[in-house]
Enzyme design. Sequence first.
Site, short mmCIF file in Angstrom:
data_model
loop_
_atom_site.label_atom_id
_atom_site.label_comp_id
_atom_site.label_asym_id
_atom_site.label_seq_id
_atom_site.Cartn_x
_atom_site.Cartn_y
_atom_site.Cartn_z
NE ARG A 142 -5.73 -4.12 14.62
CZ ARG A 142 -5.20 -3.16 13.84
NH1 ARG A 142 -4.58 -2.15 14.38
NH2 ARG A 142 -5.30 -3.23 12.54
CE1 TYR A 145 -13.87 -4.65 10.11
CE2 TYR A 145 -11.63 -5.50 10.03
CZ TYR A 145 -12.77 -5.05 9.37
OH TYR A 145 -12.80 -5.02 8.00
CG ASP A 146 -9.01 -8.43 14.68
OD1 ASP A 146 -9.37 -7.41 14.05
OD2 ASP A 146 -7.85 -8.59 15.11
CD GLU A 147 -12.07 -13.15 18.18
OE1 GLU A 147 -12.55 -13.93 17.33
OE2 GLU A 147 -11.06 -13.44 18.86
CB VAL A 188 -3.69 4.98 2.18
CG1 VAL A 188 -3.66 5.67 0.82
CG2 VAL A 188 -2.94 3.65 2.13
N GLY A 207 7.89 2.50 12.70
CA GLY A 207 7.62 2.44 11.26
C GLY A 207 8.16 1.16 10.60
CB THR A 210 5.49 -4.92 6.47
OG1 THR A 210 4.87 -6.17 6.84
CG2 THR A 210 6.95 -4.91 6.84
NE ARG A 211 -1.12 -3.02 8.61
CZ ARG A 211 -0.44 -3.30 9.73
NH1 ARG A 211 0.76 -3.85 9.69
NH2 ARG A 211 -0.98 -3.02 10.91
NE ARG A 275 -3.06 -6.97 7.87
CZ ARG A 275 -3.74 -5.97 8.42
NH1 ARG A 275 -4.00 -4.90 7.73
NH2 ARG A 275 -4.17 -6.06 9.66
#
Length: 312
Positions: A142, A145-147, A188, A207, A210-211, A275
């Site tokens: 990831r 994207y993050d950086e 989603v 599972g 969290t989001r 999150r």
Amino acid sequence: MRVLVTGGAGFLGSHLCDLLLNEGHEVIAMDNLITGNPDNIARHMSNPKFQFVHQDVSQFVYVEGNVDGILHFASPASPIDYLELPIQTLKVGALGTHNALGLAKAKGARIVLASSSEVYGDPLIHPQEESYWGNVNPIGPRGVYDEAKRFAEAMVMAYHRAHGVDTGIVRIFNTHGPRMRANDGRVVPTFIVQALAGEPMTVFGDGSQTRSFCYVTDLVRGIYKLLMSDEVNPVNIGNPTEMTIGKFAENVLELTESESSIVYKDLPQDDPKVRQPNIGRARQVLGWEPEVPLSEGLAHTVEYFKKVVAAK
Ligand code: UDP
């Protein structure tokens, strides 16, 4: 205002084009269409206040005439997109942001960067507020994207400090709504399409991660307020209603009245465990907060995907 939206044919970019045109502005949508879709903006093609430019913002960009605002939204943005397009993701965050800032400087435009809750990585404080510096693995999958988003934020602040460019940074949390791609891999569309097809729903890990999901109309309204403000420091925009991914799967099952089963798959590397946005700054500096409850927003998103599935 005459506003350039990079990534204008994407999910968020195209909703921003709609909002800007509704508010009476002129819009130039720029997109290289690697993850964007021209169908998202087809309705505006005959509008004299709308122009589409098929161009990669990571290459040199030239825009004729005045530009008053720039929304820099171009980037692959779902985990599977940026895993498949790691170099384009890094380039659009770095070179694309540099080009967009150069354009803002040349035109005297306000520029708002689409940053991300991913700058917080797998966060060690909860909920996340803008003062948190994050917990990011730079060399993980990831990291591209993050950086890229973290570099883009640094570049925006440098142009603000060194050149006095009028800048803003929005840190976007999970958002959903019509025009998400059915196959973009995000939770989603994936769960909704699986539930509608009666296929097993793929919960990653146990599972328990969290989001917090925001409906797209709320999100773009917040971004518009940021564009119209003179706020420089990052602002989180998202919906603080937090839930586990397991619970979210149950919600989707109920809403779609589906009989799908749930299957558990490996948790992807560096998948954030929690999150949730702290939206105190958005409330204070923009007078913004989300208005669409999760159940209502999700019902709209489900209706959209029903049509997408039926059209296949
Ligand atoms: N997820 C899942 N099943 C899927 C896709 C995603 O359980 O088929 C999980 C994923 O591991 C993450 C959360 O749902 O914990 C949100 O994933 P998404 O790809 O939407 O974006 P992220 O918030 O991770 O950027």
